[in-house]
Design an enzyme around this catalytic site. Structure first.
Site, short mmCIF file in Angstrom:
data_model
loop_
_atom_site.label_atom_id
_atom_site.label_comp_id
_atom_site.label_asym_id
_atom_site.label_seq_id
_atom_site.Cartn_x
_atom_site.Cartn_y
_atom_site.Cartn_z
N SER A 130 0.84 -1.19 0.00
CA SER A 130 0.00 0.00 0.00
C SER A 130 0.89 1.26 0.00
CB SER A 130 -0.89 -0.03 1.24
OG SER A 130 -1.12 1.26 1.73
N HIS A 168 -0.91 -1.00 -4.44
CA HIS A 168 -2.24 -0.66 -3.92
C HIS A 168 -2.23 0.82 -3.54
CE1 HIS A 168 -6.01 -1.62 -1.66
NE2 HIS A 168 -5.57 -0.67 -0.84
N ASP A 209 -3.93 3.99 -2.08
CA ASP A 209 -5.01 4.37 -1.17
C ASP A 209 -5.39 5.83 -1.36
OD1 ASP A 209 -5.74 2.08 0.42
OD2 ASP A 209 -3.70 2.13 1.19
N MET A 211 -7.90 8.78 -0.28
CA MET A 211 -8.86 9.20 0.76
C MET A 211 -9.19 10.67 0.53
SD MET A 211 -7.01 7.49 4.07
CE MET A 211 -6.02 5.99 3.88
N HIS A 263 -7.75 2.10 -4.63
CA HIS A 263 -8.75 1.90 -3.58
C HIS A 263 -9.35 3.26 -3.23
CE1 HIS A 263 -9.44 0.50 0.89
NE2 HIS A 263 -10.57 0.77 0.27
N MET A 289 -11.38 5.48 -1.25
CA MET A 289 -12.11 5.72 0.00
C MET A 289 -12.62 7.15 -0.09
SD MET A 289 -9.44 3.83 2.54
CE MET A 289 -8.11 3.85 1.37
N MET A 314 -11.86 -5.45 3.96
CA MET A 314 -11.09 -4.55 4.84
C MET A 314 -10.92 -5.25 6.18
SD MET A 314 -10.22 -1.90 3.19
CE MET A 314 -9.43 -1.10 4.59
N ASP A 363 -7.07 -6.27 3.07
CA ASP A 363 -6.38 -4.99 3.26
C ASP A 363 -6.41 -4.56 4.73
OD1 ASP A 363 -5.31 -2.46 3.00
OD2 ASP A 363 -6.94 -1.66 1.76
C1 DX5 Z 1 -6.41 1.56 5.24
C2 DX5 Z 1 -5.82 1.35 3.87
C3 DX5 Z 1 -4.83 0.24 3.85
C4 DX5 Z 1 -3.71 0.43 4.81
C5 DX5 Z 1 -2.79 -0.74 4.85
O1 DX5 Z 1 -7.26 2.62 5.18
O2 DX5 Z 1 -6.82 1.03 2.94
O3 DX5 Z 1 -4.38 -0.02 2.53
O4 DX5 Z 1 -3.02 1.59 4.56
O5 DX5 Z 1 -1.78 -0.48 5.78
P1 DX5 Z 1 -1.40 -1.49 6.94
O6 DX5 Z 1 -0.87 -2.74 6.28
O7 DX5 Z 1 -0.35 -0.77 7.73
O8 DX5 Z 1 -2.61 -1.78 7.74
ZN ZN Z 2 -6.39 0.16 0.91
#
Ligand code: DX5
Ligand code: ZN
Length: 223
Positions: free
Chosen positions: A9, A34, A36, A38, A67, A69, A141, A179
């Site tokens: 990630s 991956h 992320d 947000m 991903h 969010m 998740m 994840d």
């Molecule tokens: C959480 C993210 C994950 C996260 C994974 O909101 O979607 O991808 O960053 O990180 P670790 O492996 O540290 O939980």
């Molecule tokens: Zn993620």
């Protein structure tokens, strides 16, 4: 033993270091990246947007899982596809009902990418029963979305096993990605439960030897 894919990630890495980090991950044996995203609304934090994704894309040959969010994933999906997403993952919880969720999946597929649906830890996996036939991937998740570095929620294993059974029974071919909170200790049980792709943020980012930790999570040491 089936081949488990490792998707580091981007979340733990500062935005200014992302392209360097992604290059390092590719050399260290990551199978895909991956990303992320947000928006500060669907989850409290904000990360980066499609302009940064464009730089990530230029820095690696690996496929990019995006991903989302975010509150209105359909509005932004086309920008992420345009700037390098190979697969878009949207949240079940971002939609008021299943009709709108299926509409979103179909609209994003038309952009020419694979589509995944993510469920939060508190969302029962059965809500996806009627959705599974529309998706290329389910993202379980195993922490609350929004922050890397949390502890793996063990109940996620039951969801993974349920999805794995369901795809065999119904002859479906969606992938199961997991994840949150994954490290080299819990990776084997997650893989055995039926996961195909393991996302790992802090375990890889904080490791001194990133190639070694990717190999360990991969399970290469066990076969
Ligand atoms: C959480 C993210 C994950 C996260 C994974 O909101 O979607 O991808 O960053 O990180 P670790 O492996 O540290 O939980
Ligand atoms: Zn993620």
């Amino acid at each position: 033993m089936k081949n488990i894919l490792i998707a580091p990630s981007t979340d733990p890495c500062a935005v200014k270091d992302l392209t360097k980090y992604v290059k390092e991950l590719e050399e260290a044996g990551a199978d895909l990246i991956h990303c992320d995203i947000m928006d500060g609304k669907f989850v409290p934090r904000r990360t980066y947007d499609y302009m940064i994704l464009a730089f990530i894309k230029k820095s690696t040959k690996l496929k990019l899982d995006v991903h989302l969010m975010v509150q209105n994933p359909v509005n932004v999906a086309k920008d992420y596809v345009r700037y390098g997403a190979d697969r878009i993952i949207i949240h079940y919880e971002a939609f008021p009902d299943k009709i709108q969720l299926v509409g979103a999946i179909q609209a994003i597929k038309k952009l020419g990418v694979e589509v995944g649906v993510a469920i939060n830890p508190k969302t029962p996996v059965k809500v996806l029963d009627s959705i599974l036939k529309y998706v290329d991937l389910v993202l379980v998740m195993s922490v609350e979305p929004g922050q890397s570095g949390q502890k793996f929620i063990k109940d996620s294993l039951i969801k993974i096993a349920y999805l794995n059974k369901k795809r065999v029974e119904e002859g479906l071919d969606f992938l199961i990605e997991v994840d949150g909170g994954i490290n080299s200790i819990n990776a084997p049980i997650i893989a055995v439960s039926g996961a195909d792709i393991l996302v790992s943020g802090s375990a890889i980012y904080n490791a001194e030897d990133r190639a070694a930790i990717i190999k360990e999570i991969h399970g290469d040491a066990l076969v």
